[in-house]
Design a protein around this motif. Sequence first.
Motif, PDB file in Angstrom:
ATOM      1  N   LEU A 101      -2.457  -4.714  -0.445  1.00 43.74           N
ATOM      2  CA  LEU A 101      -2.047  -5.391  -1.475  1.00 43.74           C
ATOM      3  C   LEU A 101      -2.946  -5.503  -2.608  1.00 43.74           C
ATOM      4  N   ILE A 102      -4.004  -6.174  -2.290  1.00 42.13           N
ATOM      5  CA  ILE A 102      -5.225  -6.383  -3.200  1.00 42.13           C
ATOM      6  C   ILE A 102      -5.635  -5.208  -3.674  1.00 42.13           C
ATOM      7  N   ASP A 103      -5.911  -4.165  -2.758  1.00 42.22           N
ATOM      8  CA  ASP A 103      -6.649  -2.945  -3.258  1.00 42.22           C
ATOM      9  C   ASP A 103      -5.529  -2.051  -3.757  1.00 42.22           C
ATOM     10  N   SER A 104      -4.353  -2.299  -3.632  1.00 47.14           N
ATOM     11  CA  SER A 104      -3.365  -1.483  -4.667  1.00 47.14           C
ATOM     12  C   SER A 104      -3.324  -2.086  -6.048  1.00 47.14           C
ATOM     13  N   ILE A 105      -3.137  -3.558  -5.888  1.00 48.08           N
ATOM     14  CA  ILE A 105      -3.465  -4.059  -7.471  1.00 48.08           C
ATOM     15  C   ILE A 105      -4.484  -3.690  -8.103  1.00 48.08           C
ATOM     16  N   LYS A 106      -5.883  -3.860  -7.748  1.00 49.63           N
ATOM     17  CA  LYS A 106      -7.042  -3.182  -8.247  1.00 49.63           C
ATOM     18  C   LYS A 106      -6.952  -1.583  -8.861  1.00 49.63           C
ATOM     19  N   GLY A 107      -6.138  -0.945  -7.952  1.00 49.28           N
ATOM     20  CA  GLY A 107      -5.991   0.363  -8.286  1.00 49.28           C
ATOM     21  C   GLY A 107      -5.071   0.504  -9.349  1.00 49.28           C
TER      22      GLY A 107
END
Length: 85
Positions: A74-80
Amino acid sequence: MHEREFRAFVSVAETGRMDQAAKVLGYSQPAISYQIKCLEQILGTKLFIRDSTGARLTREGRMILPSARAVLALIDSIKGVCAPV
């Protein structure tokens, strides 16, 4: 709980060693140990059994590993989504 603690936890779980996790993440081994200690204190449980051969997940560690991976996804998705255009 912080992203770096989850990243350290997942990396140690995947490599089975604090020193290898440190190399993967670009941290020192003491920094990884500290992140794991912080996460264990927050959760109130031991996540790894440490010995001379490395670190093995406890039952509790095995139980939270999928959730930790999901949090990082989720964090990586948000950063993307928030990446500069």
